[in-house]
Design an enzyme around this catalytic site. Structure first.
Site, PDB file in Angstrom:
ATOM      1  N   ARG A 106     -16.677  20.154 -17.221  1.00 30.39           N
ATOM      2  CA  ARG A 106     -16.408  21.304 -18.088  1.00 30.39           C
ATOM      3  C   ARG A 106     -17.707  22.080 -18.266  1.00 30.39           C
ATOM      4  O   ARG A 106     -18.775  21.481 -18.415  1.00 30.39           O
ATOM      5  CB  ARG A 106     -15.878  20.865 -19.467  1.00 30.39           C
ATOM      6  N   ASP A 147     -18.405  23.807 -10.492  1.00 26.64           N
ATOM      7  CA  ASP A 147     -16.987  24.170 -10.359  1.00 26.64           C
ATOM      8  C   ASP A 147     -16.473  24.717 -11.690  1.00 26.64           C
ATOM      9  O   ASP A 147     -15.328  25.169 -11.761  1.00 26.64           O
ATOM     10  CB  ASP A 147     -16.168  22.937  -9.939  1.00 26.64           C
ATOM     11  N   HIS A 151     -13.280  26.527 -10.618  1.00 24.40           N
ATOM     12  CA  HIS A 151     -12.496  25.439 -11.229  1.00 24.40           C
ATOM     13  C   HIS A 151     -11.342  25.005 -10.293  1.00 24.40           C
ATOM     14  O   HIS A 151     -10.184  24.964 -10.690  1.00 24.40           O
ATOM     15  CB  HIS A 151     -11.946  25.875 -12.597  1.00 24.40           C
ATOM     16  N   GLU A 154     -16.155  30.607 -18.513  1.00 31.89           N
ATOM     17  CA  GLU A 154     -15.261  30.884 -17.377  1.00 31.89           C
ATOM     18  C   GLU A 154     -13.914  31.492 -17.773  1.00 31.89           C
ATOM     19  O   GLU A 154     -13.241  32.114 -16.941  1.00 31.89           O
ATOM     20  CB  GLU A 154     -15.002  29.598 -16.581  1.00 31.89           C
TER      21      GLU A 154
HETATM   22  P1  NAI Z   1     -11.777   9.754 -17.904  1.00 29.57           P
HETATM   23  O1  NAI Z   1     -11.264   9.861 -19.296  1.00 29.57           O
HETATM   24  O2  NAI Z   1     -11.169   8.769 -16.973  1.00 29.57           O
HETATM   25  O3  NAI Z   1     -13.346   9.422 -17.964  1.00 29.57           O
HETATM   26  C1  NAI Z   1     -14.247  10.048 -18.805  1.00 29.57           C
HETATM   27  C2  NAI Z   1     -15.424   9.100 -19.023  1.00 29.57           C
HETATM   28  O4  NAI Z   1     -16.410   9.796 -19.775  1.00 29.57           O
HETATM   29  C3  NAI Z   1     -15.020   7.840 -19.807  1.00 29.57           C
HETATM   30  O5  NAI Z   1     -15.480   6.676 -19.141  1.00 29.57           O
HETATM   31  C4  NAI Z   1     -15.756   8.017 -21.124  1.00 29.57           C
HETATM   32  O6  NAI Z   1     -16.179   6.788 -21.716  1.00 29.57           O
HETATM   33  C5  NAI Z   1     -16.959   8.851 -20.683  1.00 29.57           C
HETATM   34  N1  NAI Z   1     -17.654   9.495 -21.773  1.00 29.57           N
HETATM   35  C6  NAI Z   1     -17.177   9.817 -23.015  1.00 29.57           C
HETATM   36  N2  NAI Z   1     -18.178  10.334 -23.762  1.00 29.57           N
HETATM   37  C7  NAI Z   1     -19.295  10.320 -22.983  1.00 29.57           C
HETATM   38  C8  NAI Z   1     -20.639  10.713 -23.191  1.00 29.57           C
HETATM   39  N3  NAI Z   1     -21.058  11.177 -24.379  1.00 29.57           N
HETATM   40  N4  NAI Z   1     -21.507  10.570 -22.173  1.00 29.57           N
HETATM   41  C9  NAI Z   1     -21.132  10.053 -20.999  1.00 29.57           C
HETATM   42  N5  NAI Z   1     -19.861   9.648 -20.741  1.00 29.57           N
HETATM   43  C10 NAI Z   1     -18.964   9.788 -21.727  1.00 29.57           C
HETATM   44  O7  NAI Z   1     -11.742  11.214 -17.312  1.00 29.57           O
HETATM   45  P2  NAI Z   1     -11.702  11.647 -15.782  1.00 29.57           P
HETATM   46  O8  NAI Z   1     -10.293  11.673 -15.306  1.00 29.57           O
HETATM   47  O9  NAI Z   1     -12.703  10.879 -15.007  1.00 29.57           O
HETATM   48  O10 NAI Z   1     -12.157  13.179 -15.905  1.00 29.57           O
HETATM   49  C11 NAI Z   1     -13.456  13.536 -16.313  1.00 29.57           C
HETATM   50  C12 NAI Z   1     -13.494  15.012 -16.618  1.00 29.57           C
HETATM   51  O11 NAI Z   1     -13.313  15.745 -15.416  1.00 29.57           O
HETATM   52  C13 NAI Z   1     -12.352  15.515 -17.528  1.00 29.57           C
HETATM   53  O12 NAI Z   1     -12.666  15.336 -18.880  1.00 29.57           O
HETATM   54  C14 NAI Z   1     -12.252  16.963 -17.171  1.00 29.57           C
HETATM   55  O13 NAI Z   1     -13.092  17.689 -18.040  1.00 29.57           O
HETATM   56  C15 NAI Z   1     -12.836  17.030 -15.757  1.00 29.57           C
HETATM   57  N6  NAI Z   1     -11.831  17.455 -14.772  1.00 29.57           N
HETATM   58  C16 NAI Z   1     -12.110  18.545 -13.998  1.00 29.57           C
HETATM   59  C17 NAI Z   1     -11.214  18.992 -13.055  1.00 29.57           C
HETATM   60  C18 NAI Z   1     -11.526  20.156 -12.166  1.00 29.57           C
HETATM   61  O14 NAI Z   1     -10.623  20.662 -11.482  1.00 29.57           O
HETATM   62  N7  NAI Z   1     -12.750  20.624 -12.108  1.00 29.57           N
HETATM   63  C19 NAI Z   1      -9.930  18.316 -12.872  1.00 29.57           C
HETATM   64  C20 NAI Z   1      -9.753  17.131 -13.687  1.00 29.57           C
HETATM   65  C21 NAI Z   1     -10.675  16.744 -14.612  1.00 29.57           C
END
Ligand code: NAI
Length: 329
Positions: A229, A253, A290, A258
């Site tokens: 994000r 991305d 994105h 955005e």
């Molecule tokens: P997820 O929920 O599986 O993993 C997120 C991880 O971040 C968790 O392990 C959590 O403990 C950790 N986290 C929480 N607070 C944190 C902090 N302060 N510092 C470091 N790590 C922390 O989520 P997933 O599926 O891996 O997605 C991650 C992000 O990717 C989403 O939140 C979304 O913003 C982004 N995303 C982007 C897309 C795109 O098209 N560019 C598509 C899908 C997701």
């Protein structure tokens, strides 16, 4: 048939939702769901929204006033919804996992493109310019990648890095127990990484994870990758870090401002965002709009899960379960 108001529609959304939809009469609106457009939702049973819709208190109140009980997000993140306000008013469902591979592979593709200057090479050879001057990259093998967030996407990215022979350091306040991931604290990761990739959600705590202070800690002139994000990076601080050559480059991305720009063709407009204009103009920055999620597998999973979420909500509602009070996010 229940009526679904679908906001911020792009042709690929329609294609994939039409393929999987059996149960809903879907009206596809091009407009984003915002305070100005929410009136379009009147008369519908549910709304389907995406990452740059702006679902604030006013929008939530209006949806409730129209008798709509559910917002089906067709994405993983939900930072664009006032979740505190929504909590006891309207059910919010999302697609927590669709294809972590899509995003992690895009992150690596962007890194490789910038590192080996593929974007420039492509343009040169199309013009029969076969010079390779200025296209020198680095071996990724043996470098250190710092992965911030080791959830679904972060873990796939770690596996991809390992396939390249990259050493991985990771930071996550909720580390995976008994894993083989080499966790460290955030400052050490920032100091020791040649590549820094963000894979955590945007929350109050993670806002500007990479700020002026964080960039000052980077001693190894890393590449920065952000496919999570925009708000995770202070874009002005990023620009300063590029100008002072504190970092080697950045692939983005996502971008913190955005919302009004991404997913639209703005090529005939004057862009008033000077930070973005300067970022775009840097030779060591690549921005995509994105699109990291955009694979056939991810679009299929997003459509199936979103429609499944709606089916579950409406069947529970018909059986008298009060689903409204169970927002888990
Ligand atoms: P997820 O929920 O599986 O993993 C997120 C991880 O971040 C968790 O392990 C959590 O403990 C950790 N986290 C929480 N607070 C944190 C902090 N302060 N510092 C470091 N790590 C922390 O989520 P997933 O599926 O891996 O997605 C991650 C992000 O990717 C989403 O939140 C979304 O913003 C982004 N995303 C982007 C897309 C795109 O098209 N560019 C598509 C899908 C997701």
């Amino acid at each position: 048939m229940k009526k679904l108001a679908f906001f911020d529609t792009k042709p690929y959304d329609k294609e994939w939702f039409d393929k999987y939809n059996k149960d809903y009469e879907i009206t596809y609106f091009e407009s984003k769901l915002t305070a100005r457009s929410v009136k379009l939702a009147e008369g519908f049973d549910a709304v389907c929204a995406f990452v740059n819709d702006q679902i604030n208190e006013y929008v939530i109140d209006k949806l409730c006033e129209y008798g709509i009980g559910i917002i089906a997000m067709r994405c993983a993140g939900y930072n664009n919804i006032d979740m505190k306000y929504a909590k006891d008013k309207i059910k919010v469902v999302r697609v927590p996992a669709y294809s972590p591979y899509a995003v992690a592979e895009h992150a690596m593709a962007m890194l490789q493109t910038l590192n080996r200057h593929l974007h420039k090479a492509y343009n040169r050879t199309r013009d029969f310019n076969f010079s390779i001057v200025g296209l020198t990259g680095t071996d990724l093998h043996g470098k250190t990648a710092g992965v911030i967030g080791t959830g679904k996407i972060g873990r796939v990215f770690i596996d991809i890095c390992r396939g390249f022979g990259i050493n991985v350091l990771a930071y996550d306040p909720y580390p995976i127990p008994d894993s083989d991931i080499n966790y460290t604290d955030l400052d050490t990761l920032l100091r020791e990484s040649d590549i820094i990739s963000l894979h955590c959600p945007l929350t109050d705590e993670t806002y500007y994870t990479l700020d002026k202070r964080a960039f000052r800690l980077m001693t190894k002139k890393p590449y920065i990758i952000n496919t999570s994000r925009g708000g995770l990076i202070d874009s002005s601080a990023l620009l300063d870090a590029l100008n002072s050559e504190t970092i080697r480059g950045a692939v983005l991305d996502v971008y913190e401002e955005e919302t009004e720009l991404f997913y639209e063709d703005n090529s005939d407009k004057i862009i008033h965002d000077d930070v973005l204009s300067l970022l775009v103009s840097r030779p060591n920055v690549i921005i995509t709009s994105h699109q990291a999620f955009l694979t056939e597998e991810a679009l299929a999973a997003i459509s199936e899960t979103t429609l499944g979420n709606l089916n579950e909500y409406f069947s529970k509602k018909e059986n008298g379960d009060n689903e409204k009070l169970t927002n888990e996010v």
